[in-house]
Design a protein around this motif. Structure first.
Motif, PDB file in Angstrom:
ATOM      1  N   LEU A   1       0.846  -1.188   0.000  1.00 27.18           N
ATOM      2  CA  LEU A   1       0.000   0.000   0.000  1.00 27.18           C
ATOM      3  C   LEU A   1       0.882   1.238   0.000  1.00 27.18           C
ATOM      4  CD1 LEU A   1      -2.849   1.394   0.521  1.00 27.18           C
ATOM      5  CD2 LEU A   1      -2.262   1.227   2.958  1.00 27.18           C
ATOM      6  N   SER A   2       0.543   2.211  -0.853  1.00 24.81           N
ATOM      7  CA  SER A   2       1.223   3.508  -0.858  1.00 24.81           C
ATOM      8  C   SER A   2       0.178   4.601  -0.774  1.00 24.81           C
ATOM      9  CB  SER A   2       2.036   3.707  -2.141  1.00 24.81           C
ATOM     10  OG  SER A   2       3.175   2.896  -2.167  1.00 24.81           O
ATOM     11  N   MET A   3       0.621   5.786  -0.435  1.00 24.87           N
ATOM     12  CA  MET A   3      -0.250   6.950  -0.541  1.00 24.87           C
ATOM     13  C   MET A   3       0.502   8.053  -1.254  1.00 24.87           C
ATOM     14  SD  MET A   3      -0.320   8.633   3.268  1.00 24.87           S
ATOM     15  CE  MET A   3      -0.900  10.207   2.637  1.00 24.87           C
ATOM     16  N   THR A   4      -0.219   8.808  -2.083  1.00 24.09           N
ATOM     17  CA  THR A   4       0.393   9.922  -2.797  1.00 24.09           C
ATOM     18  C   THR A   4       0.114  11.207  -2.035  1.00 24.09           C
ATOM     19  OG1 THR A   4      -1.594  10.231  -4.153  1.00 24.09           O
ATOM     20  CG2 THR A   4       0.151   8.795  -5.028  1.00 24.09           C
ATOM     21  N   ALA A   5       1.007  12.175  -2.198  1.00 26.30           N
ATOM     22  CA  ALA A   5       0.829  13.461  -1.526  1.00 26.30           C
ATOM     23  C   ALA A   5       1.308  14.568  -2.434  1.00 26.30           C
ATOM     24  CB  ALA A   5       1.599  13.489  -0.214  1.00 26.30           C
ATOM     25  N   SER A   6       0.517  15.638  -2.519  1.00 21.76           N
ATOM     26  CA  SER A   6       0.900  16.815  -3.300  1.00 21.76           C
ATOM     27  C   SER A   6       1.549  17.869  -2.421  1.00 21.76           C
ATOM     28  CB  SER A   6      -0.326  17.414  -3.992  1.00 21.76           C
ATOM     29  OG  SER A   6      -1.230  17.935  -3.030  1.00 21.76           O
ATOM     30  N   PHE A   7       1.407  17.697  -1.092  1.00 22.27           N
ATOM     31  CA  PHE A   7       1.968  18.605  -0.087  1.00 22.27           C
ATOM     32  C   PHE A   7       1.382  20.014  -0.190  1.00 22.27           C
ATOM     33  CE2 PHE A   7       4.802  15.043  -0.025  1.00 22.27           C
ATOM     34  CZ  PHE A   7       5.107  14.913   1.326  1.00 22.27           C
ATOM     35  N   THR A   8       0.091  20.073  -0.562  1.00 19.26           N
ATOM     36  CA  THR A   8      -0.665  21.309  -0.369  1.00 19.26           C
ATOM     37  C   THR A   8      -0.891  21.493   1.122  1.00 19.26           C
ATOM     38  OG1 THR A   8      -1.742  21.144  -2.527  1.00 19.26           O
ATOM     39  CG2 THR A   8      -2.847  22.486  -0.850  1.00 19.26           C
ATOM     40  N   ASP A   9      -1.187  20.378   1.789  1.00 14.68           N
ATOM     41  CA  ASP A   9      -1.222  20.333   3.249  1.00 14.68           C
ATOM     42  C   ASP A   9      -0.882  18.901   3.656  1.00 14.68           C
ATOM     43  OD1 ASP A   9      -3.684  18.629   3.550  1.00 14.68           O
ATOM     44  OD2 ASP A   9      -4.673  20.372   2.678  1.00 14.68           O
ATOM     45  N   ALA A  10      -0.780  18.675   4.972  1.00 17.94           N
ATOM     46  CA  ALA A  10      -0.385  17.353   5.467  1.00 17.94           C
ATOM     47  C   ALA A  10      -1.511  16.667   6.220  1.00 17.94           C
ATOM     48  CB  ALA A  10       0.847  17.475   6.358  1.00 17.94           C
TER      49      ALA A  10
END
Length: 236
Positions: free
Chosen positions: A52-61
């Motif tokens: 399992l992975s999760m993606t993040a754009s880092f607009t917020d955490a």
């Protein structure tokens, strides 16, 4: 009834992973409409980790904060296109240090000519989607922070669904409003990209992201003046 298939992780041996039917995913989606995001994340971790992975754009955490409370070692994928705002890259590093993230940076090779300028129509598919495909190789499921309130194009986004790769995609925050997000940020002192305070509620690559005026859709600044509304990462 879900069948199980085996996948082998490095040093882990064969692991049984439920192979949900589309009907079962639809039923889970209905059930998850009534559950808090933390319960949805717990299901995803219990069912699919470590595949399992999760993606993040880092607009917020926000999603990162929720996820690491369930699984501190969850893999977080960030696609470094080479075209990000400096503030975004600073936020990535700040959040990585704060949580001790298991961060996997997918770095795009430098091009002689900037791809967004040379081939703007295919830049996202070549850069973002291609790197996500690499990151998800060998995975069974992935999570994202996609929300229905972000744009009209996302208002029917499911909480759990099968993506075009055949993987299970989980959007634990799908039902969250902008007020829900801001409330969680305030209550838990969540890190945010400073650009969100400067008129950029949705942040992508620097050449294709502009400020949003009062009253505009939060994603109005993405690919302004083009017919494009999505980069392709969240196409089902």
């Amino acid at each position: 009834m879900s069948e199980h298939r085996e996948r082998t992780g490095p040093g882990l041996g064969p692991l049984a992973i439920p192979d949900h039917t589309d009907d079962e995913l639809a039923e889970l989606n209905r059930e998850f409409e009534r559950l808090p995001a933390s319960k949805v994340i717990q299901w995803a971790v219990d069912t699919f980790a470590p595949h399992l992975s999760m993606t993040a754009s880092f607009t917020d955490a926000v999603l990162i904060d929720l996820a690491v409370k369930v699984d501190p070692g969850i893999e977080v994928v960030f696609i470094d296109t080479g075209y990000h705002f400096p503030e975004t890259l600073e936020t990535v590093e700040d959040v990585r240090r704060r949580y001790g993230l298991n961060l996997r940076m997918m770095t795009v090779a430098r091009q002689e000519e900037a791809l967004w300028a040379a081939d703007p129509e295919n830049c996202c598919s070549a850069v973002k989607v291609g790197q996500l495909d690499r990151a998800l190789a060998g995975k069974a499921a992935w999570m994202s922070g996609l929300r229905r309130a972000e744009a009209g194009t996302r208002e029917t986004a499911p909480i759990v669904v099968r993506d075009l790769r055949g993987l299970v995609k989980i959007n634990p925050l799908a039902t969250w409003s902008d007020l829900d997000v801001q409330g969680y940020i305030d209550d838990h002192h969540i890190a945010v990209n400073p650009l969100t305070l400067q008129g950029y509620p949705s942040i992508g690559c620097m050449p294709c992201t502009s400020r949003v005026a009062d009253g505009e859709d939060a994603r109005a600044g993405r690919w302004r003046g083009q017919d494009k509304t999505e980069c392709g990462l969240h196409v089902m």
